[in-house]
Structure formats: structure tokens, C-alpha cells
Design a protein around this motif. Structure first.
Motif, short mmCIF file in Angstrom:
data_model
loop_
_atom_site.label_atom_id
_atom_site.label_comp_id
_atom_site.label_asym_id
_atom_site.label_seq_id
_atom_site.Cartn_x
_atom_site.Cartn_y
_atom_site.Cartn_z
N ALA A 354 0.31 -1.17 0.02
CA ALA A 354 -0.10 -0.37 0.22
C ALA A 354 0.80 1.48 0.12
CB ALA A 354 -1.12 -0.07 1.07
N ALA A 355 0.33 1.69 -0.13
CA ALA A 355 1.20 4.02 -0.51
C ALA A 355 1.46 3.99 0.87
CB ALA A 355 0.52 4.32 -1.21
N VAL A 356 2.31 3.87 1.42
CA VAL A 356 3.63 3.59 3.01
C VAL A 356 4.76 3.36 2.52
CG1 VAL A 356 3.79 3.15 5.19
CG2 VAL A 356 1.20 3.39 3.98
N ILE A 357 5.54 4.67 2.65
CA ILE A 357 6.80 4.29 2.68
C ILE A 357 7.68 5.09 3.65
CG2 ILE A 357 9.22 4.49 1.11
CD1 ILE A 357 6.78 5.73 -0.89
N SER A 358 8.79 4.02 4.19
CA SER A 358 9.46 4.31 5.52
C SER A 358 10.85 4.65 5.15
CB SER A 358 9.36 2.88 6.36
OG SER A 358 8.35 3.16 7.62
N PHE A 359 11.31 5.25 5.97
CA PHE A 359 12.76 5.76 4.76
C PHE A 359 13.86 5.74 5.79
CE2 PHE A 359 12.33 10.14 4.28
CZ PHE A 359 11.23 10.06 4.51
N LEU A 360 15.11 5.48 5.88
CA LEU A 360 15.84 5.65 6.64
C LEU A 360 16.93 6.84 5.49
CD1 LEU A 360 16.75 2.33 8.22
CD2 LEU A 360 15.60 4.57 9.44
N VAL A 361 17.42 7.96 6.30
CA VAL A 361 18.29 8.42 5.45
C VAL A 361 20.12 8.63 6.36
CG1 VAL A 361 19.16 10.59 4.85
CG2 VAL A 361 16.69 10.22 4.56
N GLU A 362 20.60 8.76 5.62
CA GLU A 362 22.34 7.99 6.51
C GLU A 362 22.62 9.30 6.89
OE1 GLU A 362 24.64 5.59 3.40
OE2 GLU A 362 25.90 6.83 3.42
N GLY A 363 23.21 8.67 8.16
CA GLY A 363 23.51 10.09 8.96
C GLY A 363 22.54 11.55 9.33
N ALA A 364 21.26 11.01 9.15
CA ALA A 364 20.20 11.80 10.10
C ALA A 364 19.20 11.14 10.67
CB ALA A 364 19.52 12.69 8.97
N HIS A 365 19.02 12.08 11.91
CA HIS A 365 18.06 11.20 12.91
C HIS A 365 16.89 11.56 12.73
CE1 HIS A 365 15.49 10.60 15.92
NE2 HIS A 365 16.27 8.65 16.31
N ALA A 366 15.36 10.18 12.35
CA ALA A 366 14.15 10.32 11.53
C ALA A 366 13.91 11.75 12.45
CB ALA A 366 13.49 9.54 11.98
N ALA A 398 14.51 4.00 14.01
CA ALA A 398 12.87 4.99 13.88
C ALA A 398 13.33 5.57 12.61
CB ALA A 398 13.24 6.50 14.54
N THR A 399 12.47 5.79 12.31
CA THR A 399 11.57 6.19 10.73
C THR A 399 11.59 6.80 10.11
OG1 THR A 399 10.07 4.58 9.72
CG2 THR A 399 12.20 3.08 9.99
N CYS A 400 11.51 7.92 8.89
CA CYS A 400 10.47 9.21 8.83
C CYS A 400 9.42 7.71 7.91
CB CYS A 400 11.16 10.14 7.32
SG CYS A 400 11.57 11.27 8.82
N ARG A 401 7.99 8.45 7.72
CA ARG A 401 7.21 7.14 7.40
C ARG A 401 6.07 8.52 6.77
NH1 ARG A 401 2.31 4.69 10.01
NH2 ARG A 401 1.50 6.20 10.59
N ALA A 402 6.11 8.56 4.62
CA ALA A 402 5.60 9.15 4.10
C ALA A 402 5.18 8.15 3.63
CB ALA A 402 6.54 9.49 2.72
N SER A 403 2.93 8.93 4.16
CA SER A 403 2.00 7.71 4.31
C SER A 403 1.22 8.52 2.82
CB SER A 403 1.30 6.92 5.33
OG SER A 403 1.25 8.20 5.84
N LEU A 404 0.61 7.70 2.32
CA LEU A 404 -0.77 8.22 0.90
C LEU A 404 -1.33 8.13 0.81
CD1 LEU A 404 2.51 8.17 -2.02
CD2 LEU A 404 1.68 10.24 -1.06
N ALA A 405 -1.92 9.04 0.09
CA ALA A 405 -3.93 9.01 -0.29
C ALA A 405 -4.47 9.27 -0.59
CB ALA A 405 -5.41 10.04 1.53
N PHE A 406 -6.05 8.90 -1.30
CA PHE A 406 -6.10 9.15 -2.43
C PHE A 406 -5.24 10.78 -3.20
CE2 PHE A 406 -10.42 10.82 -1.74
CZ PHE A 406 -10.07 10.09 -0.54
N TYR A 407 -6.19 12.14 -1.95
CA TYR A 407 -6.00 13.72 -2.12
C TYR A 407 -4.60 13.98 -2.01
CZ TYR A 407 -6.32 12.18 3.18
OH TYR A 407 -6.00 12.09 4.40
N ASN A 408 -3.58 12.66 -2.37
CA ASN A 408 -2.63 13.75 -2.66
C ASN A 408 -2.39 13.54 -3.85
OD1 ASN A 408 -1.50 11.56 0.14
ND2 ASN A 408 -1.18 14.24 0.23
N ASP A 409 -1.13 14.56 -4.09
CA ASP A 409 -1.15 13.93 -5.75
C ASP A 409 0.35 14.37 -5.43
OD1 ASP A 409 0.14 17.21 -5.38
OD2 ASP A 409 -1.93 18.00 -5.93
N PHE A 410 0.92 14.23 -7.08
CA PHE A 410 2.42 14.83 -7.41
C PHE A 410 2.94 15.43 -6.90
CE2 PHE A 410 -0.13 12.08 -10.53
CZ PHE A 410 0.56 10.65 -10.56
N ASP A 411 2.48 16.65 -7.06
CA ASP A 411 2.81 18.00 -6.91
C ASP A 411 3.63 17.73 -4.75
OD1 ASP A 411 4.05 20.48 -6.73
OD2 ASP A 411 2.91 21.42 -5.46
#
Ligand code: PMP
Length: 428
Positions: A354-366, A398-411
Motif C-alpha cells: 500500500a502507499a506507505v513508504i518508510s525510509f532512513l537517510v544516512e547520517g540523519a535522525h528521523a 526510527a524511520t521517517c514514514r511518508a504515507s499517501l492517500a488519494f487526495y495527495n498529488d504528484f506535487d
């Protein structure tokens, strides 16, 4: 020379052409405009709300339904015979009926709760506490939310049952071979999330429930993250219990439901006692209303349930298959864009997501990242997402999580990527 088509033929052809014509594509920009909050600013920037797995935003139709309830129909349900009381009862029960149709179950088998947490606790305390004991096992997947872990621990602590864990693959899918092996004869209950709130993984719940049923294992599915994003046919899944929460599917907070097989509802004792759930009360003992009311003690969140009914109407009008397709497009776009960022790793790469993206970025705390993203108007969740055992297994504090819904857009996704670039430059 061929004979000219008759009028009846013309009409039949026109009708066939209309039936075959694809329904017009939804106007996603107009749909986004149905959500008043999405037009506000944060820190002087337009808002990109990417935290719908936490709670969804609400369309005007839901806000207005609740407003109209309080302005025109407010009364307690099931007690008063006056007009307002009857209107409120009718609105509450009508929302139950529409919600039940939305997930393909009978309204009488749908208990309205304050959310998934209360729904799982109801199963744990009313079904599992009196039935399980030492020697029995409650099997849970590694990717469960705390709401499908802690109630079981509380109950196991009282009746002596054991908790066992079914593991996941490095991609974040259920390890099905391990799961079948874990379904030993002592397993009485399996708790499984339909969609993971951290990884986005969509679990093959129908297949798992079939296997569990063959072994006499009772299945408890947590549908919190499934219902807002895909068509869900609870009857088709073949589970014993299905819990979900209203606020992630455009409804108000403090709403949700538990569906259960009728034989369970009939045999379970009430969870909470009080008004509304009784048939007759004497000091020598009480008798109880039939399910689902047997499990709905006290004055419920009437306006909330009315709002949830409006949310269901809104989702149905767009169509869950279209919502799913739209979110899959957004997910593919976001996955590509984020994967291209150096030092960023997506956690959870299941084949069906589903439209859930958890991610880690090297050297940065979530949390630092999420704070910097917020300054750009981009709202993501950071932390452990109420899934400590999963995060421990992933080796991620910890991760950052971007989670989308249909009301989001490409922008929204472009703004996330740009804000991440800026944040990484700042964090060095
Ligand atoms: N299960 C999952 C998978 C969830 O994502 C959540 C909410 N984050 C819950 C259960 C709990 O839902 P609620 O707090 O609405 O009861």
C-alpha cells in the motif's frame, strides 16, 4: 443492399455503447479540494500532508454531516421515543448498515467501537481470556501494531497462554513457510495485520485464514490500514474477527468497528457492562441485548458514527478500486523519486504494497528530518510507529514514514523530495 437498422436496434446499440463506455476518470484536483484542511499553510508554506496512515484528513461531507447532526438531530439513541431520539437512532443504525455493506458483512455482526484498539481488546478479553490457558499459544506476526500485541500480552498474563511470533523476510513480507511451521497444534489464535502501517506490506490474509481455519486456529485481522486504501470484502477473507478504525478512512476519531462470525458474537460474554447493552437488569443478575448491542455499552460516539457513515458514502462515490489505482500510481512515482536520492533507503519493499513508504537517510535522525520537512510544509511521521518489535528486527531505531492517500498529488511528492534535499544539505 442491407436493411436500415430499426429504432429498437438503434436503442439497443446505444444502450450497449453506454454500458461499455468507461466511467469518466475522477477529477482528483476537485477531490483534493473537498478536504478543507489541505488548503491551509504550515510555516508559511503550502501543506503537503503525507501522514494519512496516522490519521486521514476529512472531506467537507464528513464535517458537514457531523455539524448537521449536532445542529438538527442531536439526542441520545435507543432511549427516547421523541422525534429527535428516533432520528438519532435511525442515523446511527443507518451508518452501521452502510458501513457493513461497504465491507460486505451483515450489520448485525458489526460491533461499533472507538477504533481498532478497542475492537482487539474486545476480542482479547471476551473471546480469548475465558477460553485460553496454559499450554495455549497466541501467534502474532512480527509486523503487528502495538494494538494487536499488547491486548494479547495483557490477556496472556492473566490466563497463562503463551505469545509466539511469526517472522518476516528482509523485504518485509510474511515468511509464509515459517508461518505454516509456526501454526502448531497449541496455537489457538492468530493475530495478523492486513496491511502493515510501517512497511506497507499487503498480507495474503485470505490464504492465511484458509490455512488457519484448516488447523482450527481463530484469526483476528487488523484492517486499520487496509480499509482506507483498497476494496475489502471481509466475508471473502474468511477470518473470524476483523477490526478497523474510522479515522484512517476519512471518518472522525473515536470510531471503528469489529466484525465477528456470529457464533463468536453469540458465545462471547459482554466486554463492558452498562446501559444500552442489556435486556433486563435485576440486582440478582442481568440479561443482555443481542449482538451487536451486547457489546456497545453506554452512550456511543453518535455524531462520530454519523460522520463515519458519510465517509463511507464519500469513498463509495469515488470507488475503492479507483482509489487503490490512484494510490498505486502515487506510490510508484514516490518510490522512484525517493530511491534516486543518495543515502536514502526504503524500508519495506514487499511485492504487494500500500502507499506507505518508510525510509532512513544516512547520517540523519528521523525526528530531525521530520522537523526540517515540517518547516517546508511537508508532514511525515517519524519514530517507531507503534511497532517496537518490528523496528527492533529491522535494526532501525526510527524511520521517517511518508504515507499517501488519494487526495495527495504528484506535487506533494515533488515537495517531499525537494524538502529532503534541503534537509540533507542542512544536516551535512
Ligand atoms: N493497527 C494498525 C495497523 C494501525 O496503523 C493503527 C493506528 N496507527 C492501529 C492498529 C490502532 O488504531 P486506533 O488507534 O485507531 O485504535
Amino acid at each position: 443492399m442491407s436493411t436500415p437498422p430499426s429504432r429498437t436496434q438503434d436503442l439497443a446499440e446505444a444502450a450497449a455503447a453506454t454500458a461499455a463506455a468507461p466511467a469518466p476518470a475522477p477529477d482528483w484536483a476537485a477531490i483534493r479540494a473537498d478536504f478543507p484542511l489541505l488548503s491551509r499553510q504550515v510555516h508559511g508554506k503550502p501543506l503537503s500532508y503525507l501522514d494519512s496512515a496516522n490519521t486521514s484528513q476529512k472531506p467537507r461531507a464528513v464535517i458537514e454531516a457531523m455539524d448537521a447532526h449536532y445542529r438538527q438531530h442531536n439526542a441520545n439513541i435507543s432511549r427516547a421515543v421523541h422525534t429527535l431520539g428516533m432520528e438519532a437512532t435511525e442515523a446511527y443504525e443507518s451508518a452501521r448498515t452502510r458501513l457493513a455493506a461497504f465491507v460486505n458483512v451483515r450489520p448485525d455482526d458489526l460491533v461499533l467501537t472507538s477504533g481498532t484498539t478497542q475492537a482487539v481488546n474486545l476480542v482479547a478479553y471476551s473471546h480469548a481470556l475465558p477460553r485460553l490457558g496454559p499450554g495455549d499459544t497466541i501467534l502474532l506476526s512480527r509486523m503487528e501494531h502495538h494494538a494487536n500485541i499488547v491486548p494479547w500480552q495483557l490477556v496472556a498474563g492473566r490466563n497463562g497462554a503463551r505469545i509466539a511470533v511469526a517472522d518476516i523476510t528482509p523485504e518485509g513480507e510474511l515468511d509464509l513457510d515459517a508461518l505454516w511451521r509456526a501454526m502448531t497444534p497449541d496455537v489457538r489464535i492468530l493475530g495478523l495485520t492486513h496491511v502493515s502501517n510501517v512497511l506497507g506490506t499487503v498480507n495474503p490474509v485470505a490464504q492465511v485464514c484458509r490455512e488457519a481455519r484448516r488447523r482450527g486456529i481463530v484469526t483476528v485481522i487488523d484492517g486499520s490500514q487496509a480499509l482506507p486504501h483498497r476494496p475489502v470484502d471481509i466475508a471473502g477473507i474468511g477470518c473470524d474477527f476483523y477490526a478497523f478504525t474510522g479515522h484512517k478512512m476519512l471518518g472522525p476519531t473515536g470510531t471503528g468497528a469489529l466484525w465477528a462470525r456470529r457464533e463468536h458474537l453469540d458465545s462471547m460474554p459482554p466486554f463492558l457492562g452498562g446501559g444500552e447493552m442489556i435486556r433486563e437488569v435485576r440486582f440478582e443478575g442481568s440479561t443482555f441485548a443481542a449482538p451487536p448491542h451486547k457489546f456497545e455499552a453506554g452512550t456511543p460516539n453518535i455524531a462520530g458514527v454519523v460522520g463515519l457513515g458519510a465517509a463511507v458514502d464519500y469513498l463509495r462515490a469515488i470507488g475503492m478500486d479507483r482509489i487503490e489505482a490512484r494510490e498505486q500510481e502515487l506510490l510508484a512515482y514516490a518510490t522512484n523519486a525517493l530511491s534516486a536520492l543518495p543515502g536514502l533507503r526504503i524500508v519495506g519493499t514487499a511485492r504487494e504494497k500500500a502507499a506507505v513508504i518508510s525510509f532512513l537517510v544516512e547520517g540523519a535522525h528521523a525526528h530531525d528530518l521530520a522537523t526540517l520537512l515540517d518547516l517546508e510544509g511537508v508532514a511525515v511521521r517519524s519514530g517507531q510507529h507503534c511497532a517496537h518489535p518490528l523496528m527492533e528486527a529491522l535494526g532501525a531505531p526510527a524511520t521517517c514514514r511518508a504515507s499517501l492517500a488519494f487526495y495527495n498529488d504528484f506535487d506533494d511528492i515533488d515537495r517531499l523530495v525537494a524538502a529532503l534535499g534541503k534537509a540533507r544539505a542542512l544536516l551535512g
